[in-house]
Design an enzyme around this catalytic site. Structure first.
Site, PDB file in Angstrom:
ATOM      1  N   GLU A 150       0.687  -1.185   0.224  1.00  0.00           N
ATOM      2  CA  GLU A 150      -0.308   0.042  -0.169  1.00  0.00           C
ATOM      3  C   GLU A 150       0.752   1.488  -0.154  1.00  0.00           C
ATOM      4  O   GLU A 150       0.594   1.781   0.183  1.00  0.00           O
ATOM      5  CB  GLU A 150      -0.507   0.324   1.517  1.00  0.00           C
ATOM      6  CG  GLU A 150      -1.974  -1.249   1.353  1.00  0.00           C
ATOM      7  CD  GLU A 150      -3.039  -1.353   0.013  1.00  0.00           C
ATOM      8  OE1 GLU A 150      -2.722  -0.360  -0.732  1.00  0.00           O
ATOM      9  OE2 GLU A 150      -4.131  -1.679   0.398  1.00  0.00           O
ATOM     10  N   HIS A 156      -2.971   2.936   8.221  1.00  0.00           N
ATOM     11  CA  HIS A 156      -4.134   2.107   7.419  1.00  0.00           C
ATOM     12  C   HIS A 156      -4.838   0.629   8.099  1.00  0.00           C
ATOM     13  O   HIS A 156      -3.762  -0.203   8.390  1.00  0.00           O
ATOM     14  CB  HIS A 156      -3.347   1.420   5.679  1.00  0.00           C
ATOM     15  CG  HIS A 156      -4.288   0.776   5.095  1.00  0.00           C
ATOM     16  ND1 HIS A 156      -5.982   0.919   5.444  1.00  0.00           N
ATOM     17  CD2 HIS A 156      -3.891  -0.246   4.855  1.00  0.00           C
ATOM     18  CE1 HIS A 156      -6.636   0.360   4.856  1.00  0.00           C
ATOM     19  NE2 HIS A 156      -4.865  -0.707   4.187  1.00  0.00           N
ATOM     20  N   HIS A 208      -7.348  -2.815   8.714  1.00  0.00           N
ATOM     21  CA  HIS A 208      -8.624  -3.181   8.376  1.00  0.00           C
ATOM     22  C   HIS A 208      -9.909  -3.154   9.456  1.00  0.00           C
ATOM     23  O   HIS A 208     -10.388  -4.484   9.455  1.00  0.00           O
ATOM     24  CB  HIS A 208      -8.402  -4.588   7.337  1.00  0.00           C
ATOM     25  CG  HIS A 208      -7.652  -4.281   6.468  1.00  0.00           C
ATOM     26  ND1 HIS A 208      -7.822  -5.452   5.596  1.00  0.00           N
ATOM     27  CD2 HIS A 208      -6.961  -3.379   5.862  1.00  0.00           C
ATOM     28  CE1 HIS A 208      -6.010  -5.195   4.433  1.00  0.00           C
ATOM     29  NE2 HIS A 208      -7.201  -3.415   4.067  1.00  0.00           N
ATOM     30  N   TYR A 226     -19.575  14.147  17.641  1.00  0.00           N
ATOM     31  CA  TYR A 226     -19.252  15.262  17.516  1.00  0.00           C
ATOM     32  C   TYR A 226     -17.312  15.270  17.030  1.00  0.00           C
ATOM     33  O   TYR A 226     -16.469  16.329  16.637  1.00  0.00           O
ATOM     34  CB  TYR A 226     -19.468  16.466  18.851  1.00  0.00           C
ATOM     35  CG  TYR A 226     -19.116  15.870  19.469  1.00  0.00           C
ATOM     36  CD1 TYR A 226     -17.479  16.138  20.192  1.00  0.00           C
ATOM     37  CD2 TYR A 226     -19.252  15.284  21.292  1.00  0.00           C
ATOM     38  CE1 TYR A 226     -16.844  15.799  21.624  1.00  0.00           C
ATOM     39  CE2 TYR A 226     -18.477  15.627  22.178  1.00  0.00           C
ATOM     40  CZ  TYR A 226     -17.484  15.290  21.992  1.00  0.00           C
ATOM     41  OH  TYR A 226     -17.015  15.216  23.719  1.00  0.00           O
ATOM     42  N   HIS A 286     -12.847  -1.566   2.160  1.00  0.00           N
ATOM     43  CA  HIS A 286     -11.667  -1.983   2.036  1.00  0.00           C
ATOM     44  C   HIS A 286     -10.802  -1.674   4.330  1.00  0.00           C
ATOM     45  O   HIS A 286     -10.260  -2.523   4.573  1.00  0.00           O
ATOM     46  CB  HIS A 286     -10.658  -1.266   1.315  1.00  0.00           C
ATOM     47  CG  HIS A 286      -8.785  -0.893   1.541  1.00  0.00           C
ATOM     48  ND1 HIS A 286      -8.514  -1.032   0.816  1.00  0.00           N
ATOM     49  CD2 HIS A 286      -7.919  -1.462   2.292  1.00  0.00           C
ATOM     50  CE1 HIS A 286      -6.733  -1.203   0.739  1.00  0.00           C
ATOM     51  NE2 HIS A 286      -7.310  -1.939   1.400  1.00  0.00           N
ATOM     52  N   TYR A 290      -8.226  21.968  22.837  1.00  0.00           N
ATOM     53  CA  TYR A 290      -8.656  20.823  23.733  1.00  0.00           C
ATOM     54  C   TYR A 290      -7.499  20.628  24.835  1.00  0.00           C
ATOM     55  O   TYR A 290      -6.155  19.703  23.683  1.00  0.00           O
ATOM     56  CB  TYR A 290      -9.494  19.347  23.539  1.00  0.00           C
ATOM     57  CG  TYR A 290      -9.202  18.201  24.717  1.00  0.00           C
ATOM     58  CD1 TYR A 290     -10.084  18.209  25.453  1.00  0.00           C
ATOM     59  CD2 TYR A 290      -9.317  17.603  24.448  1.00  0.00           C
ATOM     60  CE1 TYR A 290     -10.285  17.420  26.010  1.00  0.00           C
ATOM     61  CE2 TYR A 290      -9.056  16.092  25.245  1.00  0.00           C
ATOM     62  CZ  TYR A 290     -10.077  16.056  25.977  1.00  0.00           C
ATOM     63  OH  TYR A 290     -10.468  15.395  26.998  1.00  0.00           O
TER      64      TYR A 290
END
Length: 243
Positions: free
Chosen positions: A104, A122, A124, A143, A184, A239
């Site tokens: 990837e 990344h 799954h 939110y 994916h 925050y």
């Protein structure tokens, strides 16, 4: 490409020659690479431990100067050692290590070229992947979508590892720091591996909440408006503790 690779042991001996040394300084390049690789491996293992990845189905990267360290393809994360370090330049040429980088890689490099990202995760993740098969964007169920830039889009499906998938992903990431990949998984980026991971985990959690709420017979989840989400996102930027 083999002649362009360097064994990880060479990183310890002459990391001052690695791409990006102008940004890091010759004396700090070696330590920076080693620390970044250690943190990358820990983050990759965390995706498995937290159930976001099964086997070797996800990948992680971090940018150090002009070099992108990435998880290698097809290697279980619990087997990775300091000698398995893999690095490429921003054009995808392998400059560190002997293991092949993740399949990837085009997605990771597309993000680094288009944004100021320092790390990419990344996965799954099951709930997020399920959502990616149902809707064109994750409904505004919470939110915390504001922390990712707004409604999280779903990038249209394309075969993994292809330039087409990378292009679809970039469009979904426009003004966002995370998106879903149809049928994916997820991809998120940040200023650090911790931030990229936290955004990934938040996306998975929101996906799970929406699936749970929408599964109650006879009831429809209450959703936030884009304006409410934007207001929350602005508050979230301030925050936490300040340095």
């Amino acid at each position: 490409m083999a002649e362009q690779r360097r064994d990880a042991r060479d990183v310890r001996e002459d990391a001052q020659d690695a791409p990006g040394r102008g940004e890091l300084g010759a004396s700090g390049a070696r330590d920076a690479m080693e620390r970044a690789w250690d943190e990358l491996v820990l983050t990759a293992r965390r995706t498995v431990a937290d159930g976001l990845v099964v086997g070797t189905s996800g990948n992680v990267s971090v940018r150090v100067g002009g070099t992108v360290l990435v998880t290698p393809t097809g290697v279980p994360y619990d087997r990775l050692t300091p000698d398995d370090l893999v690095g490429v330049d921003l054009d995808g040429r392998q400059v560190l290590g002997s293991l092949l980088p993740t399949s990837e890689l085009p997605m990771h490099l597309a993000i680094y070229r288009a944004t100021d990202a320092r790390a990419v995760v990344h996965t799954h993740a099951a709930h997020a992947t399920a959502v990616s098969t149902l809707v064109p964007e994750l409904p505004l169920i919470h939110y915390m979508a504001g922390a990712l830039g707004g409604p999280v889009r779903v990038a249209p499906y394309a075969t993994y590892g292809t330039p087409e998938l990378a292009e679809n992903m970039l469009q979904a990431l426009d003004h966002r720091t995370a998106c879903l990949l149809q049928n994916h998984g997820t991809i998120a980026y940040g200023d650090s591996l911790n931030q990229a991971y936290d955004r990934t985990a938040q996306l998975e959690w929101m996906s799970r909440v929406w699936l749970l709420a929408s599964s109650v017979p006879g009831l429809t989840p209450t959703l936030l408006s884009p304006q409410q989400t934007q207001e929350a996102g602005e508050r979230l930027r301030g925050y936490g503790q300040r340095d």
